[in-house]
Enzyme design. Structure first.
Site, PDB file in Angstrom:
ATOM      1  CD  GLU A  55      24.746   6.459  21.401  1.00 51.70           C
ATOM      2  OE1 GLU A  55      23.528   6.242  21.239  1.00 51.70           O
ATOM      3  OE2 GLU A  55      25.332   6.205  22.451  1.00 51.70           O
ATOM      4  CG  ASP A  56      19.795   6.709  21.447  1.00 47.29           C
ATOM      5  OD1 ASP A  56      20.972   6.920  21.788  1.00 47.29           O
ATOM      6  OD2 ASP A  56      18.992   6.088  22.172  1.00 47.29           O
ATOM      7  CG  ASP A  93      22.043  12.807  29.112  1.00 42.69           C
ATOM      8  OD1 ASP A  93      22.283  13.997  29.329  1.00 42.69           O
ATOM      9  OD2 ASP A  93      21.301  12.132  29.858  1.00 42.69           O
ATOM     10  CG  PHE A 108      14.056  11.018  30.091  1.00 35.73           C
ATOM     11  CD1 PHE A 108      15.349  10.700  30.451  1.00 35.73           C
ATOM     12  CD2 PHE A 108      13.267  10.036  29.512  1.00 35.73           C
ATOM     13  CE1 PHE A 108      15.855   9.429  30.247  1.00 35.73           C
ATOM     14  CE2 PHE A 108      13.765   8.756  29.307  1.00 35.73           C
ATOM     15  CZ  PHE A 108      15.062   8.456  29.671  1.00 35.73           C
ATOM     16  NE  ARG A 129      13.755   0.319  23.588  1.00 33.67           N
ATOM     17  CZ  ARG A 129      14.884   0.871  24.029  1.00 33.67           C
ATOM     18  NH1 ARG A 129      15.429   1.868  23.374  1.00 33.67           N
ATOM     19  NH2 ARG A 129      15.477   0.423  25.126  1.00 33.67           N
TER      20      ARG A 129
END
Ligand code: IMP
Ligand code: MG
Length: 177
Positions: free
Chosen positions: A100-101, A104, A153, A166
């Site tokens: 996973e990046d 959250d 964010f 990205r």
């Protein structure tokens, strides 16, 4: 008036990412070198991290992707997770490592884990580059965790805001200008 969120502030440099990947890969290699695991990247955000970590890992493994969506251009999770790309590799009896990046709220990862567990793998563990614990809504296991990030964010290194940023080789946070 519309908010402008284009000010980028570096949070994690590419050198810090490289060092962290070497540490994570050493632990994963130790645990999986003789298990031929399947690494499952969660699209799209994990594609850069997955590409980098498999090359440092340098052990036999399979790679596949699962696609989920919950953001749709917003900065807050909608809470409704959608499966947009199913896994194609049969994983019954295999050791699975989810890549996973960022975690959250935890809702996407929880959804992915439920989908994968239904396919009766031998084991499922999680490697997440970033952990943003401040907005967690559900407890999820993160077996290999890179950096804990503040309630901002973040973009870059695979992560986007509305499909932008990205390509950045480092991780930034977005700020209102
Ligand atoms: P969660 O379901 O709220 O844990 O969020 C899961 C997904 O939302 C992550 O895998 C990311 O793809 C995306 N996401 C969460 N926080 C951020 C962020 O700060 N920047 C970019 N994407 C994020
Ligand atoms: Mg993700």
């Amino acid at each position: 008036m519309e908010r402008c969120l284009s000010k980028l502030n570096t949070l994690i440099t590419s050198e810090q990412i490289e060092t962290k990947i070497a540490e994570l890969a050493a632990r994963i290699r130790e645990d999986y070198h003789d298990r031929n695991p399947v690494l499952v990247g969660v699209l799209k955000g994990s594609f850069v991290f997955l590409a980098d970590i498999v090359r440092v890992l340098d052990i036999p493994l399979g790679i596949d992707f699962i696609g989920v969506s919950s953001y749709r251009g917003r900065m807050e999770s909608s809470g409704e997770i959608e499966l947009i790309q199913a896994l194609r590799t049969p994983i019954a009896g295999r050791d699975v490592l989810v890549i996973e990046d960022i975690v959250d709220t935890g809702l996407s990862l929880n959804y992915v884990l439920n989908v994968l567990r239904q396919k009766t793998p031998a084991s499922v563990k999680v490697c997440a580059l970033l952990d943003k614990p401040s907005k967690r809504k559900i407890t999820v296991p993160i077996d290999y965790s890179g950096f804990t990030v503040p309630d901002k964010f973040v973009v870059g290194y695979g992560l986007d805001f509305d499909e932008q940023y990205r390509y950045l080789s480092h991780i930034c946070y977005l700020e209102e200008k």
